[in-house]
Motif scaffolding. Structure first.
Motif, PDB file in Angstrom:
ATOM      1  N   LEU A  48       0.849  -1.193   0.000  1.00 55.90           N
ATOM      2  CA  LEU A  48       0.000   0.000   0.000  1.00 55.90           C
ATOM      3  C   LEU A  48       0.882   1.240   0.000  1.00 55.90           C
ATOM      4  CD1 LEU A  48      -2.520  -1.240   2.686  1.00 55.90           C
ATOM      5  CD2 LEU A  48      -2.866  -1.189   0.211  1.00 55.90           C
ATOM      6  N   GLY A  51      -2.155   4.449   0.893  1.00 58.86           N
ATOM      7  CA  GLY A  51      -3.433   3.766   0.996  1.00 58.86           C
ATOM      8  C   GLY A  51      -3.879   3.027  -0.251  1.00 58.86           C
ATOM      9  N   ARG A  52      -3.164   3.195  -1.348  1.00 61.29           N
ATOM     10  CA  ARG A  52      -3.537   2.534  -2.609  1.00 61.29           C
ATOM     11  C   ARG A  52      -2.628   1.348  -2.854  1.00 61.29           C
ATOM     12  NH1 ARG A  52      -4.916   6.192  -7.486  1.00 61.29           N
ATOM     13  NH2 ARG A  52      -5.699   4.178  -8.119  1.00 61.29           N
ATOM     14  N   ARG A  53      -3.194   0.290  -3.358  1.00 58.86           N
ATOM     15  CA  ARG A  53      -2.399  -0.906  -3.628  1.00 58.86           C
ATOM     16  C   ARG A  53      -1.644  -0.760  -4.940  1.00 58.86           C
ATOM     17  NH1 ARG A  53      -7.016  -5.193  -5.441  1.00 58.86           N
ATOM     18  NH2 ARG A  53      -8.414  -3.674  -6.362  1.00 58.86           N
ATOM     19  N   CYS A 105      -2.534  -7.410   1.483  1.00 58.55           N
ATOM     20  CA  CYS A 105      -2.382  -5.969   1.210  1.00 58.55           C
ATOM     21  C   CYS A 105      -3.357  -5.525   0.131  1.00 58.55           C
ATOM     22  CB  CYS A 105      -0.943  -5.650   0.806  1.00 58.55           C
ATOM     23  SG  CYS A 105       0.224  -5.653   2.169  1.00 58.55           S
ATOM     24  N   SER A 106      -3.519  -6.336  -0.908  1.00 57.87           N
ATOM     25  CA  SER A 106      -4.451  -5.992  -1.973  1.00 57.87           C
ATOM     26  C   SER A 106      -5.883  -5.955  -1.458  1.00 57.87           C
ATOM     27  CB  SER A 106      -4.326  -7.001  -3.122  1.00 57.87           C
ATOM     28  OG  SER A 106      -5.096  -6.580  -4.222  1.00 57.87           O
ATOM     29  N   GLY A 109      -6.486  -2.758   0.472  1.00 56.10           N
ATOM     30  CA  GLY A 109      -6.622  -1.639  -0.465  1.00 56.10           C
ATOM     31  C   GLY A 109      -7.920  -1.704  -1.244  1.00 56.10           C
ATOM     32  N   ASP A 112     -10.895  -0.510   0.713  1.00 51.64           N
ATOM     33  CA  ASP A 112     -10.882   0.954   0.783  1.00 51.64           C
ATOM     34  C   ASP A 112     -11.423   1.554  -0.519  1.00 51.64           C
ATOM     35  OD1 ASP A 112     -10.206   3.399   2.243  1.00 51.64           O
ATOM     36  OD2 ASP A 112      -8.652   3.659   0.702  1.00 51.64           O
ATOM     37  N   GLU A 113     -11.090   0.950  -1.650  1.00 53.77           N
ATOM     38  CA  GLU A 113     -11.625   1.405  -2.940  1.00 53.77           C
ATOM     39  C   GLU A 113     -13.151   1.283  -2.959  1.00 53.77           C
ATOM     40  OE1 GLU A 113      -9.670  -1.069  -5.823  1.00 53.77           O
ATOM     41  OE2 GLU A 113      -7.691  -0.286  -5.292  1.00 53.77           O
TER      42      GLU A 113
END
Length: 175
Positions: A48, A51-53, A105-106, A109, A112-113
């Motif tokens: 991340l 905050g983005r993968r 981790c993906s 993320g 969150d998306e």
């Protein structure tokens, strides 16, 4: 180079052509992030960034000196697992475990998306999307598991997303 990784400032001397993955593993000794294909096709190296993968094998480390980087080591510890890590354990969302750090981790993320309302290829509309097995599978399609633990991975993600397992639709069951 100076980085903020898992909430800590870390410095290292690395070639400016080094990928973020290589700096994490070889220079900073954060070996939870795995090198799978080294071409951005398997997702084992997912971390991340702000905050983005991202696939850490596809980006230069030097580009992320001002970013917040979170690896699997930063999500939780054995005595205090992140909810996604705990769900993967409960649902046996791993077999050999090689892809698991990238999958987790993906998944963090990805949720969150979804929370931000970002659609995917299979979203019903651009305004709304419901999270079902097909949606989770599509959103996680960049992370491969050679052991085929996909149903358990989807179950773990569904649990963390707060989906009622009895009410979930599996792929092919849509009305």
């Amino acid at each position: 180079m100076k980085f903020t990784i898992n909430g800590e400032t870390r410095e290292t001397e690395a070639d400016i052509r080094a990928s973020l993955l290589d700096v994490l593993r070889e220079h900073l000794h954060l070996t939870g992030t795995k090198k799978g294909c080294d071409h951005g096709q398997c997702g084992a190296c997912t971390v991340l960034v702000n905050g983005r993968r991202i696939n850490s094998c596809l980006t230069l480390a030097v580009m992320h000196q001002q970013d917040e980087i979170v690896t699997i080591e930063g999500l939780g510890q054995p005595e205090a697992l992140h909810p996604m890590q705990a769900a993967f354990v409960r649902h046996d969302g791993y077999q050999c475990g090689y892809c698991t750090p990238g999958q987790i981790c993906s998944a963090v993320g990805m949720l969150d998306e979804v929370k931000k309302g970002w659609p995917s290829y299979v979203s019903e509309s651009l305004e709304t999307s419901s999270l079902d097995d097909e949606e989770i599978s599509e959103r996680m399609s960049g992370n491969l598991c050679r052991c085929s633990a996909y149903p358990n991975i989807v179950d773990a993600i569904s649990e963390v997303a707060g989906l009622n397992p009895a009410a979930r639709q599996t792929v092919g069951e849509k009305a």
